[in-house]
Design a protein around this motif. Structure first.
Motif, PDB file in Angstrom:
ATOM      1  N   CYS A 184       1.065  -1.182   0.017  1.00 46.70           N
ATOM      2  CA  CYS A 184      -0.071   0.073   0.033  1.00 46.70           C
ATOM      3  C   CYS A 184       1.033   1.230   0.049  1.00 46.70           C
ATOM      4  O   CYS A 184       1.666   1.540   1.085  1.00 46.70           O
ATOM      5  N   PRO A 185       0.712   2.145  -1.009  1.00 44.32           N
ATOM      6  CA  PRO A 185       1.457   3.444  -1.192  1.00 44.32           C
ATOM      7  C   PRO A 185       1.354   4.048   0.015  1.00 44.32           C
ATOM      8  O   PRO A 185       1.946   5.028   0.349  1.00 44.32           O
ATOM      9  N   THR A 189       4.588   5.707   3.066  1.00 46.73           N
ATOM     10  CA  THR A 189       4.913   7.103   3.373  1.00 46.73           C
ATOM     11  C   THR A 189       5.567   7.081   4.716  1.00 46.73           C
ATOM     12  O   THR A 189       6.776   7.250   4.799  1.00 46.73           O
ATOM     13  N   ASP A 190       4.870   6.813   5.507  1.00 44.18           N
ATOM     14  CA  ASP A 190       5.301   7.076   7.014  1.00 44.18           C
ATOM     15  C   ASP A 190       4.895   5.885   7.888  1.00 44.18           C
ATOM     16  O   ASP A 190       5.167   5.972   9.070  1.00 44.18           O
ATOM     17  N   GLY A 191       4.420   4.745   7.276  1.00 44.69           N
ATOM     18  CA  GLY A 191       3.865   3.445   8.286  1.00 44.69           C
ATOM     19  C   GLY A 191       3.213   3.904   9.295  1.00 44.69           C
ATOM     20  O   GLY A 191       2.660   3.237  10.307  1.00 44.69           O
ATOM     21  N   THR A 233      -6.524   2.068  -4.248  1.00 38.53           N
ATOM     22  CA  THR A 233      -5.489   1.842  -5.155  1.00 38.53           C
ATOM     23  C   THR A 233      -5.635   0.465  -5.616  1.00 38.53           C
ATOM     24  O   THR A 233      -5.021  -0.023  -6.702  1.00 38.53           O
ATOM     25  N   PHE A 234      -6.222  -0.421  -4.831  1.00 35.74           N
ATOM     26  CA  PHE A 234      -6.537  -1.881  -5.114  1.00 35.74           C
ATOM     27  C   PHE A 234      -5.279  -2.797  -5.114  1.00 35.74           C
ATOM     28  O   PHE A 234      -5.144  -3.921  -5.498  1.00 35.74           O
ATOM     29  N   ASN A 235      -3.821  -1.994  -4.904  1.00 38.94           N
ATOM     30  CA  ASN A 235      -2.653  -2.732  -4.780  1.00 38.94           C
ATOM     31  C   ASN A 235      -2.955  -4.079  -3.812  1.00 38.94           C
ATOM     32  O   ASN A 235      -2.370  -5.243  -4.034  1.00 38.94           O
ATOM     33  N   CYS A 236      -3.582  -3.906  -2.475  1.00 37.25           N
ATOM     34  CA  CYS A 236      -3.868  -4.699  -1.491  1.00 37.25           C
ATOM     35  C   CYS A 236      -4.579  -6.030  -2.066  1.00 37.25           C
ATOM     36  O   CYS A 236      -4.312  -7.113  -1.801  1.00 37.25           O
TER      37      CYS A 236
END
Ligand code: HEM
Ligand code: SF4
Ligand code: FES
Lengths: 262, 155
Positions: A184-185, A189-191, A233-236
Motif C-alpha cells: 500500500c503506497p 509513506t510513513d507507516g 488503489t487496489f494494490n492490496c
C-alpha cells in the motif's frame, strides 16, 4: 460452502508435457535469481546478489531460495515455515509484486530474465528478506482481533445462520502475511496508516453476528490514520495470496462507520 | 506488597517511527471523505452546465468577451452559480491536495509547510473570487467619467 479463490497468475511460460509422473521426468530449466541483500553488521547499503540455478518445472521461488541457501550461500536469510501458503511467513516482493515465495511457481514467471526477490516494502529491513513485522502486528492488535461478547457465557455453542457466517467469510481467510499492507503506497509513506490487513481483520469481527464490539472497532478505525486514508488503489486486493477482496472489505468498513454516524 | 504489573505482551517493541500518536479521533477525516464525494457530484452539474453555457450555447465560444461575463454577473442566478462553483471547487481541490500532501510528505515539518502554503493560497483565491463576483461593476464611474459600453444602462 465453497468460495472461489481467483488467482491471477500469468500463463505458464514452460509447458509441462502431459502425463509427466516420476521425479526424473520433470523438465528442468535455468534461471537467474537476484536477491536483495542487506546486512547491517557489514554495510548500511543493500546490494543485489545473483545465482544461476537449474530448477524443475514444479519448483517455486521458495525452492530456488532453498537451493541458494543450502548449496551456494548459507547466509541468505528469509522466513518460511509451512512452505504451503498457510503460515504467511514468506511474503516478499517477487519481480516487483508482493507474493508468497511458496505459492509462486518459477514456471509462471518470465524465466528469460533474472527473477528479482526483495523484502516487502514499508517495514524496517532486519536482514536480507527479513523485515520487522512488529509495526504490522501492532496495528493488528489495536483493532482487537478476538471475539468480544456481552452477557452471559452460553452453555452451548454460539449459533449463527449460514447467511450470517457468509457475511464475513472472505475476511476469515487472512493469514497475516502482510503482503497487502506492504503493497500500500499510503503505508509506504510513513507507516502510520493502520493498513489493509488490520482493517480486514476488524471486518472479520465487525460483521460477525456473534460479536458485540463492532462499534468499538469502527471507532478505532475512524482514526486519522484509519480507513479514510485508503485511496482505493487496489494494490492490496492484487497482492493478497488468499484472494481476499481487501479493498471491498475496507469500503464496507467505511460504509459501516458512515451509517453508524449519520 | 506492591501489586505486580503485567506488561502488555511485547509492549514497547515497535520501531519508534511507526507508533501512532493517540487522541486524533473525531470525525474530521470522515467528513472530509464524505465532502469529496458530495461536492464532486454537485461539481459535475455545476461545471458541465458552466462549460455548456459559456462555450456551446448561443454564439458558442466566439461569443465570450468582457460583455458576456458582465451580462452573466448582472444576474443573481449566475452570481450564486459561480459562487457555489468557486467555493466547492476550491474546498474540494484544497482537500484533495491536502490528502496528497499527507500521502507523500514523509516528515511532519514538510507537511506543515506545504499545507501552510496550500491554505494561504486557498484563502486568497476564495476571498478574491468572492469579492470579484459581488463587487464586479461593468460600467464603472472613474473620476466622474462614466465608462459606458453598449450593454450599460443609459446614464
Ligand atoms: C467534475 C466533477 C468532480 C468530481 C466528480 C470529483 C470527484 C472526486 C472524488 C470522489 C475525489 C476523491 C478521491 C479519493 O478520495 O480517492 C476527488 C479527489 C480530488 N479532486 Fe475532484 N472531482 C471533481 C472536480 C474536481 C475539480 C474541479 C478539482 C480542482 C479544483 C478537483 C481536484 C481534486 C483533487 C486535487 C483530488 C485529490 C486527488 C486524490 O485524492 O487522488 N476535482 N475528486
Ligand atoms: S489480507 Fe491477504 S495479503 Fe493481507 S495479510 Fe491477510 S492474507 Fe496477507
Ligand atoms: S512458508 Fe508458510 S505461507 Fe509460505
Amino acid at each position: 460452502m465453497s468460495t472461489e479463490t481467483i488467482e491471477k497468475e500469468p500463463a505458464s511460460k514452460v509447458e509441462l508435457a502431459p502425463g509427466v509422473g516420476g521425479g526424473g521426468e520433470i523438465p528442468t530449466f535455468d534461471i537467474t535469481l537476484k536477491v536483495r541483500r542487506y546486512n547491517p553488521e557489514v554495510s548500511d547499503e543493500a546490494h543485489w546478489d545473483e545465482w544461476q540455478l537449474t530448477m524443475y518445472g514444479t519448483d517455486r521461488v521458495l525452492d530456488a531460495l532453498h537451493k541458494v541457501k543450502w548449496e551456494h550461500d548459507g547466509s541468505v536469510s528469509f522466513r518460511r515455515s509451512c512452505a504451503h501458503g498457510v503460515c504467511g511467513s514468506d511474503a516478499m516482493r517477487i519481480n516487483g509484486r508482493n507474493r508468497l515465495a511458496c505459492k509462486t511457481l518459477l514456471k509462471d514467471l518470465d524465466t528469460s530474465k533474472p527473477i528479482l526477490v526483495e523484502p516487502i516494502k514499508g517495514l524496517p529491513v532486519e536482514k536480507d528478506l527479513i523485515v520487522d513485522m512488529e509495526p504490522f502486528f501492532q496495528s493488528y492488535r489495536e483493532i482487537m482481533p478476538f471475539l468480544v461478547s456481552k452477557g452471559h457465557e452460553p452453555s452451548k455453542e454460539r449459533l449463527q445462520s449460514a447467511e450470517e457466517r457468509e457475511r464475513y467469510d472472505d475476511t476469515t481467510k487472512c493469514i497475516l502475511c502482510a503482503a497487502c499492507t506492504s503493497s500500500c503506497p499510503v503505508f509506504w509513506t510513513d507507516g502510520q496508516y493502520f493498513g489493509p490487513a488490520a482493517i480486514v481483520n476488524a471486518h472479520r469481527f465487525i460483521f460477525d453476528s456473534r460479536d458485540d464490539a463492532g462499534d468499538m472497532r469502527l471507532e478505532i478505525l475512524n482514526d486519522k490514520e484509519g480507513v479514510w486514508r485508503c485511496r482505493t488503489t487496489f494494490n492490496c486486493s492484487e497482492a493478497c495470496p488468499r484472494g481476499i477482496q481487501v479493498t471491498k472489505a475496507i469500503s464496507e468498513v467505511k460504509q459501516a462507520i458512515l451509517t453508524r454516524k449519520i | 506488597m506492591a501489586t505486580p504489573t503485567i506488561e502488555t505482551p511485547r509492549s514497547g517493541r515497535v520501531s519508534p517511527g511507526y507508533s501512532r500518536t493517540p487522541g486524533s479521533r473525531g470525525n474530521f477525516e470522515m467528513i472530509a471523505w464524505l465532502f469529496m464525494r458530495i461536492s464532486g457530484a454537485i461539481l459535475v452539474v455545476l461545471i458541465f452546465v458552466h462549460l455548456y453555457v459559456n462555450l456551446v450555447a448561443g454564439d458558442g465560444i466566439t461569443g465570450i468577451d468582457f460583455g458576456f461575463v458582465a451580462g452573466k454577473w448582472a444576474s443573481p442566478f449566475w452570481q450564486i452559480w459561480d459562487l457555489t462553483m468557486l467555493w466547492l471547487a476550491m474546498l474540494h481541490g484544497t482537500n484533495g491536495i491536502r490528502v496528497i500532501i499527507n500521502d507523500y510528505a514523509e516528515k511532519n515539518s514538510t507537511r506543515m509547510w506545504l499545507k501552510g502554503v496550500l491554505y494561504t493560497s486557498t484563502v486568497v483565491i476564495v476571498v478574491l473570487g468572492t469579492l470579484v463576483i459581488f463587487t464586479f461593476d461593468p460600467c464603472p464611474v472613474i473620476d466622474g467619467v462614466a465608462h459606458v459600453a453598449d450593454y450599460c444602462p443609459a446614464p
